[in-house]
Design a protein around this motif. Structure first.
Motif, short mmCIF file in Angstrom:
data_model
loop_
_atom_site.label_atom_id
_atom_site.label_comp_id
_atom_site.label_asym_id
_atom_site.label_seq_id
_atom_site.Cartn_x
_atom_site.Cartn_y
_atom_site.Cartn_z
N ILE A 143 2.52 27.99 9.60
CA ILE A 143 1.68 26.80 9.80
C ILE A 143 2.35 25.57 9.19
CG2 ILE A 143 -0.52 25.71 9.20
CD1 ILE A 143 -1.79 28.49 9.43
N ALA A 144 2.89 25.72 7.99
CA ALA A 144 3.56 24.58 7.35
C ALA A 144 4.75 24.11 8.16
CB ALA A 144 3.99 24.97 5.93
N ARG A 145 5.50 25.05 8.73
CA ARG A 145 6.64 24.66 9.56
C ARG A 145 6.19 23.93 10.81
NH1 ARG A 145 9.13 29.54 10.88
NH2 ARG A 145 7.89 29.54 12.76
N GLN A 146 5.13 24.40 11.46
CA GLN A 146 4.64 23.75 12.67
C GLN A 146 4.08 22.37 12.39
OE1 GLN A 146 1.87 26.57 14.25
NE2 GLN A 146 3.44 27.81 15.22
N VAL A 147 3.40 22.20 11.25
CA VAL A 147 2.87 20.88 10.91
C VAL A 147 4.01 19.92 10.60
CG1 VAL A 147 1.51 19.60 9.21
CG2 VAL A 147 0.63 21.74 10.12
N SER A 148 5.02 20.39 9.87
CA SER A 148 6.14 19.50 9.53
C SER A 148 6.97 19.16 10.77
CB SER A 148 7.02 20.13 8.46
OG SER A 148 7.64 21.30 8.94
N ASP A 149 7.00 20.05 11.78
CA ASP A 149 7.69 19.74 13.03
C ASP A 149 6.89 18.79 13.91
OD1 ASP A 149 9.78 21.36 12.33
OD2 ASP A 149 9.15 23.05 13.58
N GLY A 150 5.60 18.66 13.63
CA GLY A 150 4.76 17.78 14.42
C GLY A 150 4.05 18.46 15.57
N THR A 151 4.10 19.79 15.66
CA THR A 151 3.43 20.49 16.75
C THR A 151 1.97 20.81 16.44
OG1 THR A 151 4.23 22.62 15.90
CG2 THR A 151 5.56 21.52 17.60
N LEU A 152 1.56 20.66 15.18
CA LEU A 152 0.16 20.84 14.79
C LEU A 152 -0.34 19.58 14.10
CD1 LEU A 152 -0.04 24.47 13.33
CD2 LEU A 152 -0.94 23.67 15.49
N ALA A 153 -1.66 19.42 14.06
CA ALA A 153 -2.26 18.24 13.42
C ALA A 153 -2.08 18.32 11.91
CB ALA A 153 -3.74 18.17 13.78
N ASP A 154 -2.14 17.16 11.26
CA ASP A 154 -1.92 17.07 9.82
C ASP A 154 -2.99 17.77 9.00
OD1 ASP A 154 0.47 15.75 9.99
OD2 ASP A 154 -0.43 13.76 9.85
N TYR A 155 -4.21 17.86 9.52
CA TYR A 155 -5.26 18.50 8.74
C TYR A 155 -5.04 20.01 8.60
CZ TYR A 155 -7.42 19.94 13.15
OH TYR A 155 -7.66 20.48 14.38
N LYS A 156 -4.09 20.56 9.31
CA LYS A 156 -3.76 21.98 9.18
C LYS A 156 -3.06 22.28 7.85
CE LYS A 156 -5.14 23.89 13.02
NZ LYS A 156 -6.00 25.07 13.07
N TRP A 157 -2.64 21.25 7.12
CA TRP A 157 -2.05 21.47 5.81
C TRP A 157 -3.03 22.20 4.90
CZ3 TRP A 157 2.71 21.78 4.62
CH2 TRP A 157 3.66 20.96 5.20
#
Length: 132
Positions: free
Chosen positions: A88-102
């Motif tokens: 999940i952290a990798r997908q959020v940092s790549d921009g494929t998931l929304a920031d609230y997924k942190w």
């Protein structure tokens, strides 16, 4: 065996607190309150906490199998939470998931850390009792 039972019951408490954190904080609106999408985390971690607690009760009665089953459950949670936290952290940092997924990645990371610490403590306790 008493040390193993206490370790498992503490771990069950940690899991339950993390499950409650997933359902009582809304990362979309950044407010504390009921978050219906987080109930899957509560169900999964609550069920895991119940199983780990029961293993602790069994270990507290002097049965070695309760400690070993608890260690296996701990390893399964360790591997799953670690995988989910990093993916999940990798997908959020790549921009494929929304920031609230942190927030979700953080909950998985906290569960991972507690699982690693419990795995080390439980593994050494089980081995030490075997050698004693």
């Amino acid at each position: 065996m008493q040390r193993i039972a206490i370790t498992l019951q503490q771990y069950a408490g940690y899991l339950l607190v993390i499950g409650l954190a997933s359902v009582f904080y809304n990362p979309d609106a950044r407010t504390v309150g009921w978050y219906a999408a987080g109930k899957t985390g509560l169900i999964a971690l609550g069920a895991s906490a119940l199983l780990v607690f029961l293993c602790g009760v069994i270990a507290g009665k002097g049965k070695e199998a309760g400690g070993w089953v608890g260690l296996v459950l701990n390893f399964l949670l360790l591997s799953f939470c670690g995988y989910k936290a990093f993916s999940i952290a990798r997908q959020v940092s790549d921009g494929t998931l929304a920031d609230y997924k942190w927030y979700q990645a953080t909950l998985f990371a906290v569960a991972f850390v507690f699982s690693v610490l419990t795995f080390i403590k439980l593994g050494t306790s089980l081995r030490r009792d075997k050698l004693a």
